[in-house]
Design an enzyme around this catalytic site. Sequence first.
Site, PDB file in Angstrom:
ATOM      1  CB  CYS A 155      -6.696  -0.039 -27.001  1.00 43.58           C
ATOM      2  SG  CYS A 155      -7.065  -1.776 -27.231  1.00 43.58           S
TER       3      CYS A 155
ATOM      4  CD  GLU B 287      -6.237  -8.688 -27.880  1.00 43.30           C
ATOM      5  OE1 GLU B 287      -5.574  -8.305 -26.924  1.00 43.30           O
ATOM      6  OE2 GLU B 287      -7.283  -9.363 -27.770  1.00 43.30           O
TER       7      GLU B 287
ATOM      8  CG  ASP C 266      -2.120 -10.089 -26.520  1.00 44.35           C
ATOM      9  OD1 ASP C 266      -1.176 -10.797 -26.128  1.00 44.35           O
ATOM     10  OD2 ASP C 266      -3.017  -9.684 -25.765  1.00 44.35           O
TER      11      ASP C 266
ATOM     12  CG  HIS D  17      -2.198  -0.804   0.828  1.00 42.79           C
ATOM     13  ND1 HIS D  17      -2.895  -1.536   1.732  1.00 42.79           N
ATOM     14  CD2 HIS D  17      -2.806  -0.997  -0.356  1.00 42.79           C
ATOM     15  CE1 HIS D  17      -3.900  -2.131   1.120  1.00 42.79           C
ATOM     16  NE2 HIS D  17      -3.851  -1.822  -0.146  1.00 42.79           N
TER      17      HIS D  17
HETATM   18  C1  PEP Z   1      -3.105  -5.495 -26.361  1.00 41.94           C
HETATM   19  O1  PEP Z   1      -2.953  -6.724 -26.460  1.00 41.94           O
HETATM   20  O2  PEP Z   1      -2.525  -4.676 -27.096  1.00 41.94           O
HETATM   21  C2  PEP Z   1      -4.008  -4.951 -25.343  1.00 41.94           C
HETATM   22  C3  PEP Z   1      -4.327  -3.674 -25.309  1.00 41.94           C
HETATM   23  O3  PEP Z   1      -4.486  -5.814 -24.400  1.00 41.94           O
HETATM   24  P1  PEP Z   1      -3.624  -6.306 -23.126  1.00 41.94           P
HETATM   25  O4  PEP Z   1      -2.342  -5.544 -23.115  1.00 41.94           O
HETATM   26  O5  PEP Z   1      -4.485  -6.052 -21.933  1.00 41.94           O
HETATM   27  O6  PEP Z   1      -3.449  -7.747 -23.429  1.00 41.94           O
HETATM   28 MG    MG Z   2      -4.260  -8.067 -25.387  1.00 39.94          MG
END
Ligand code: PEP
Ligand code: MG
Length: 548
Positions: free
Chosen positions: A510, A439, A463, A186
Amino acid sequence: MSRVAAGVREGVPGSPGSAVGPIWTLPASVLAPVERSGATVDEAIAALATAAAQLTELAATRSAAGAGEEGEIFSMQSAMAQDTALATAVREAAKGGADGVAALIAAGEAQAALLASLPDEYLAARAADIRDVASRAARILAGTTIPLPGRQVILVADDLPPSVSAEIPREHLIGIALRAGSRTAHAVILARAAGIPCIVAARDLEVDGSLDGVEAILDGAAGTLKLAPSSGDLASVTAAQQKGAADSARRAGLRGRPVVLKSGSRVHLYANIGSAEDAARAVAVGADGVGLLRSEFLLLDREAPPDEREQTRAFTKIFEVLGSDRPLTLRLADIGGDKEIPYLRLPHEANPFLGVRGYRLAMIKDRPDLRALFASQVAAALRAAAATSGVLRIMAPMISVRAEVDDLLALVAAVRADLTGRGETDAAAYPAAIGIMIEVPAAALTVADLATGLDFVSIGTNDLTQYAMAADRINPALVALQDAAAPGVVALLRAVAEGAAKGGVEVGVCGELAGTVAGAQLLTGIGIYELSMDPAAIDEVREGLLGA
Ligand code: PEP
Ligand code: MG
């Protein structure tokens, strides 16, 4: 003559940033007052009640100040202080002849030892919390006060319990270096929330007071404490801090400015988040919305899955932070791979990254409990969005083939029908965009086909890169291959952009690639204008894209 302490104490990064100043050691007596007080066991139990009341008040003041994470820690500690198991342990210790203060410390140790023996890092870290609760009560009983530093210091200690850190004025605490602790302690969570650089697990750190007054440089990102730095060291830290402060101030001035490229294309900067606190950080830096809520945050560190109500509450909190004009892209549970959840009792796999992970778990024939978990996430998301007039986007991770998209659409339809059956007509009919993560290379090459029935796709470059390059994303020996800008991965990104245009769906990214200026420029260059990243990266990416 006293030896001049010098050299570098190596630890583990806890909270980023750097600090320069004198060291102040937290006296060990603060953590465990040892003097015999002659207090009775009943007075010890009363001190626990006083500690609980103090902690409840601390929880309320920290939450009211917008420090929700800290507030939660103190309310959990208040519950620990009221737990009959701790009071029973105090009575047990007193039977052995200990006075009130000693009985509290012994009981705290005994309860902490039970937790510390657990293999789970998170639960083991809670041992420090129970020890802290007991020593707070012991301090109350013994009348011990914390000898606070009256100036800005880098605090050195074996460990820093939350209640002690709460009593040290923030303006005096410029850095924290702990001999014990872990990344999930923490002290680290609190340091991060307060923006204080922190390192933990610095095994060679002297905590006996011998470093008091020694000038040092704490580097939270590198995990080091440099003692008695040279004037050259100090000059380079000062220069780096000044540049960092100037960069941050200039970038903060650009918040609220829409990012429009010279081509006229508008870029949306979204945030990747894992909690309501992250959502607040995203709003503070002017994010246009959330492009990825890693909903696993609700599933980790517990013994059973959360029910629909708990999830509804959590999602509602996030929608409330975002308001009704910033979209929330809620990714359904992405379990498996490197994210293990013991209570789900998933079979061991030789290659978990190539195993039953992400949305694949919703489709296992003999695991209706897992399908129900995904359904409860969708139901909770619809209910939370309907209650707050939020803009909801639901996204499934690890999709490879059309059959999985069809299954996702069927799952959402079934949840809507179920909500109608329960009389929750507002939630049942509430609009939600449905999308998938791209992915897997097979999905990247067939987006136009997968797009039917969907509203958007979002590329998870983390991924996608590991599968395209056949390079495990967590293997440090493969850093050179973990390159989302490698030609083979970029060819896949282009294929996704083209497939999305053909299929008539929105496309975004993302993965981590979107959170760097170079990556963001690469992506906008191939026609991808929805970029989702860590809130901490948004200011820099905005500046990098403006004028590009
Ligand atoms: C990714 O695979 O780019 C992604 C955003 O998901 P995570 O990093 O949570 O696997
Ligand atoms: Mg991912």
